[in-house]
Design an enzyme around this catalytic site. Structure first.
Site, PDB file in Angstrom:
ATOM      1  N   HIS A 139      42.306  46.834  44.272  1.00  0.00           N
ATOM      2  CA  HIS A 139      42.571  48.088  44.661  1.00  0.00           C
ATOM      3  C   HIS A 139      41.674  48.705  45.874  1.00  0.00           C
ATOM      4  CE1 HIS A 139      43.917  48.665  40.295  1.00  0.00           C
ATOM      5  NE2 HIS A 139      45.298  48.398  41.038  1.00  0.00           N
TER       6      HIS A 139
ATOM      7  N   GLU B  48      38.439  50.780  45.869  1.00  0.00           N
ATOM      8  CA  GLU B  48      37.304  50.682  44.744  1.00  0.00           C
ATOM      9  C   GLU B  48      36.313  49.679  45.667  1.00  0.00           C
ATOM     10  OE1 GLU B  48      40.657  50.928  41.195  1.00  0.00           O
ATOM     11  OE2 GLU B  48      39.599  49.161  41.236  1.00  0.00           O
TER      12      GLU B  48
ATOM     13  N   HIS C 287      36.570  45.608  39.893  1.00  0.00           N
ATOM     14  CA  HIS C 287      37.212  47.177  39.965  1.00  0.00           C
ATOM     15  C   HIS C 287      36.337  48.195  39.737  1.00  0.00           C
ATOM     16  CE1 HIS C 287      41.624  46.207  39.768  1.00  0.00           C
ATOM     17  NE2 HIS C 287      41.267  45.015  39.446  1.00  0.00           N
TER      18      HIS C 287
ATOM     19  N   GLU D  69      34.957  46.897  35.468  1.00  0.00           N
ATOM     20  CA  GLU D  69      35.209  48.254  35.838  1.00  0.00           C
ATOM     21  C   GLU D  69      33.712  48.897  36.032  1.00  0.00           C
ATOM     22  OE1 GLU D  69      37.699  49.727  36.855  1.00  0.00           O
ATOM     23  OE2 GLU D  69      39.428  48.481  35.931  1.00  0.00           O
TER      24      GLU D  69
HETATM   25 CA   LIG Z   1      41.059  49.628  39.529  1.00  0.00          CA
END
Ligand SMILES: [Ca+2]
Ligand SMILES: [Ca+2]
Ligand SMILES: [Ca+2]
Ligand SMILES: [Ca+2]
Lengths: 375, 375, 375, 375
Positions: free
Chosen positions: C167, C170, C260, C336
């Site tokens: 992504h 990010e 991420h 994350e």
């Molecule tokens: Ca993500």
């Protein structure tokens, strides 16, 4: 609260620390001579306290003229130095008022240049492809007189000698050398490249490492003012001059620069060679060319203010640049930088500084190249 | 093995990669014009393999005279660039032979200067106490024409304009600006200080960011050669010139420098203003002073080699420095640096380089100060 | 006053700039998909003016939960970023109030990480003795999928894959990789040394360079969310996954980390593999060991807060770390990091930041080594 | 050719320099005690010459077991140090064979850490927002015992003491502190942040600056081995311990680390507190937790090799960490790093080094945090 000075170039005498608002200090003499003016000490435990430090014997300094307009330098981290605005000379005493922001603060006559930094500078130069290092001789206390040789020795390469810090308290002289060397060993700088093609430079960044570590103002470990030893250096008492003079005899000398600081005058200037016996019109022309080139390269340099004729009297030929001018008939100059500020370009925050000394050292290369290309 | 060019200023056409010893390439044209000469690409997967890269259409480059004696620049890490010795121009083709030491290697016409680096440079200047940044206008593709303003606007402060990279492939021009700015924003440099006291400088480090990102040699996103737009800039097609010219009208201009690279001549030189109508003896004297000062400050600069009189013909007043000389009657010069090397001071490893461009930018300050102090 | 965004990852729509106290903006969608949340733009001409910027369509962002407690990041020089305290989410609008100190200021959703910096990172790794770089394949727009290979391929060396920035918005994911790499290529770090002895690491610092340059939040140039493409990547529409998956098949995979950022949760956490079919007690034990090691190495990491079970539903095996867990039966995790702050260790000045992401990347090496030494 | 040693921590005796292939040296004793092993000197004028240096009295060193497998460290620039492979211990003599590449080269027992660097480290810490500096007392020669206080003194903040370099020749101890401090004062590191929230750290980077400058191996200026003075420190002869012990009484102590180097063992290990009277099962558990955490954080650390039980005999409670364990009942450890190499992770180029010592110092923070969070 305490004051300490047991470190490289530390120097102070503490008479009384009882009252932070009336700290009584004395300038310490050189280790073997009566000159005094340099100081360098650390105050601890005074964060946020308003200090008033009185140097009682300031009038007995080597250059009492050094105190009017002078401002003390200070630092918390030994890298960033600033001037203490509330510095004044009054009734023969130097008074410094300051409220330190941190618990450990250093005060000094000028930004120090330690022997460790000296050895780092020399070590850095050693690994440059454009330089190598040798020892011209040893000092009284067994330190090496490091000489950085830049460029190749070759018949067409003219010998240039640059020495600094005969007077160990004049640390701006070694900062100057650092700035000069950083440019001189730059692979991309065209002035440096041209100089390296046309000359071999013999650079002695610190003529007086013993005195420097002792925190002396003017003399070596034996109490000798090296810049009065050039006519008859003594292998025992002034080996620093003895060995460098011999090395100059071996290489010859076609340009000589001796880098100094001046306690009193708030200007950058040369002490020139007009008074040296044998100084000719041609000498004058060559000298003028270099002087003009430095004027063009650095607005910090000027020619209006300087020493009065006759200043050195009988001693004239005992001074390095005068002796060299006489002996080698070459352009030979003493560069003086201020301890105070350059009154033509004052900087309230730093006064004259290590950074400005370094820029001047870099600018000197333009003058050296003008000299080399002039003849 | 693969070749990529999808990055800032990437430009190449790959005809064939089948044989590492006969890689067939073509110079790509500007995005909206037929000029071609700039290239910048990355080769992957060729570590230790002997590559032979043939630029088939080198003779169709904007300046075929740029190829003799030219050597390709290369880098593995995009910071350290070196020249590829085995570069030659033969039968209208440019041939580069190289055995990369690593699996990823970049080749370019000259050391690139990316838009990201541009924005970093501008951001750094923005936070200096001596500068601020504004936008003179927007490019066709919506990028800002960043202007760095150094010094204060005040009646006694003379307006100096310096622009660079009208021709986006001439990256040495922005390296020059970087070197100039690093010195100009130095708190300790006396030349910079004096200039900041006497002038306000309007510096446009990159006149053509659109073209630069596209990897164009000479034109903006609309295919216009900005250095032919100064007489009648078009708000739509050459807004970069349109807006800067307007800004100059607003501030006036007392010294103008336009920084370029020249594909063919292996020298640093000025294109001067003698041919501009209205050029007087006084103009000549002022111009000569600045030229002499740069000669003194940088041995990389010379005055022997340069453009032939009449080179620009009818177009003369469409060029930035000529138009400015005519409009403002001030000293107005185009500086040219080589893509190849400076034949007077060749460097086998780097040729002319980013580092040397930066040193020249720094040296230009001496010339600017001489100009400011001259009148 | 003006707003620009024509630079790497620039993204914003400007509705009205008429009133500095009521600037109307819209979040721009990804170039080929309807996701929106990332923004990055530059404001010029507003030094000292009180700005109020309203993002009108904030409620239409991909993750409206990302706005409560969120604070905008800002910078003048693009190196030092800080949070704008006066950021709030109100009536479906994001409102940022700020008075810039300088004439040029950047605002972004998070500290950007440009493609130029990416290429510099890769170039730096390329010249390390411990790494080399290759391309796994090309993106839709012809950029290379750079893979940094650390350690030697040898039978006893276990294959570890680390990918980041599927992504593209990010960016903390690539900052994480930078921190991880700086430690992993350190000659003196014993954790790095042990890892290099026991594993070969395949690191893809940026899975989605096209999307990153476009300033996309979640998708590649074709509008695909790469982290939903792992079961059936399409060579045309999601070549980034297609090529990396093939490369993993070629090397095998014994540990997989996918890095991420999460818009909503103010914590650092793993999305783990319990729900993946075939996840065994042994899988759980191995996973738990790595998780525990990261807990010990970094207090920024925690295990209390995270995704709810069942979050990904039918899509589960389309996600990178789930698909890898299933295919290779190895420890496979999604890390994350927050866009907001770590609520367990909040930092009012920076929130979660590039610097903290880098420290976490460095700490991850301890967890990787624990994994390698565990079996 | 010449040898010099008149600089910080310089130490050697030169018997004969006549023959470069048979240079005769002697290890010099501490300034006021008979310990000898440290050496540090500079050789000039030997570029390209094959040197053979014989330390004749190596068998009379404090730790003759230090010589087998030992390799001398060397440097040209005092920043980059490498091991001299051709170092051997033979017939009671240490023999070092080396051909210097440059005209000035330094040889030492281990990478030196000068007092100037010490003061720079302390000055840097002083200006951190997370630390302040005070003086615990003065040494015999009037140097300050600098103490860096990190974190705030508050009831909930547990007092942690870390001291280093009681034995001045163990320079790796101060390199360790430098690495620890660089991480501890990092605003972004979560381990450092947590520690600063939970503890106040009292760090004495150099317990023995007098001895360090003298180039002593084990003793202070009065010839005292400080690590045998903790039961009954003498205000005159061992003021360093006297003052630090008093300061610990004032703050209390909840964790104590004393950082050392070991001449003989090629491992990093703790000397633990089991033998201290009053050591309980709970003591053992707490100690074990910290030891385990360091094992997890740094593969350079190990627990297999270490001192034999009973090593210190009657002297046990005269040692710092043993005395502290006894007095405060807290976890109290001596960390030992090798002069040679870590045999578990040998590095042919550097052996154990300043860089590795710094990494270990950084890793120790994980162990300290585990300790703080454990109770
Ligand atoms: Ca993500
Ligand atoms: Ca003097
Ligand atoms: Ca041009
Ligand atoms: Ca010891």
């Amino acid at each position: 609260m305490k004051i300490s000075h047991s470190f490289d170039s530390g120097a102070i005498e503490v008479l009384s620390l009882d009252n932070p608002e009336d700290i009584r200090l004395r300038l310490r003499a050189d280790n073997a001579a009566e000159f005094r003016q340099w100081f360098h000490f650390r105050v601890q435990g005074a964060a946020g306290r308003s200090l008033r430090m009185v140097f009682e014997n300031a009038s007995a300094a080597a250059y009492p003229d050094g105190w009017p307009e002078y401002r003390c330098v200070a630092s918390y981290d030994r890298r960033n130095w600033f001037r203490v605005a509330a510095t004044r000379y009054e009734d023969g005493q130097l008074i410094v008022e300051h409220t330190p922001e941190h618990g450990s603060v250093y005060y000094a006559y000028f930004e120090p240049y330690s022997y460790e930094r000296h050895l780092d500078l020399v070590g850095w130069a050693e690994t440059s492809p454009f330089a190598h290092v040798d020892s011209v001789g040893s000092t009284i206390e067994g330190r090496e007189l490091d000489r950085i040789v830049v460029g190749r020795e070759a018949p067409a390469h003219r010998p240039v000698w640059i020495i600094a810090r005969q007077h160990p308290g004049e640390t701006m002289a070694e900062w100057f050398i650092e700035g000069l060397l950083e440019r001189l060993l730059d692979a991309a700088d065209p002035v440096a490249r041209r100089i390296r093609e046309r000359a071999v430079l013999y650079i002695v960044p610190n003529m007086n490492p013993d005195g420097a570590i002792h925190g002396n103002l003017r003399t070596n470990a034996a109490g000798r003012n090296l810049n009065r030893e050039w006519r008859t250096p003594d292998e025992q008492a002034s080996p620093e001059v003895f060995h460098v003079r011999n090395a100059m005899e071996a290489t010859g000398c076609e340009l000589f620069l001796d880098i100094h600081g001046d306690e009193a005058l708030p200007y950058v200037f040369f002490s020139t060679a007009e008074e040296v016996p044998g100084f000719t019109a041609e000498s004058a022309a060559r000298q003028a060319r270099l002087v003009a080139a430095l004027s063009a390269a650095s607005p910090d340099f000027q020619t209006e203010h300087g020493y009065k004729p006759g200043r050195f009297g009988e001693e004239l030929l005992t001074l390095a640049s005068k002796w060299v001018a006489h002996r080698f008939g070459c352009v030979s100059l003493t560069l003086e930088m201020p301890f105070k500020d350059n009154a033509n370009m004052p900087d309230g925050r730093t006064g004259w500084s290590s950074a400005r000394s370094k820029r001047l050292g870099a600018a000197m290369l333009n003058a050296i190249l003008a000299h080399l290309e002039g003849n």
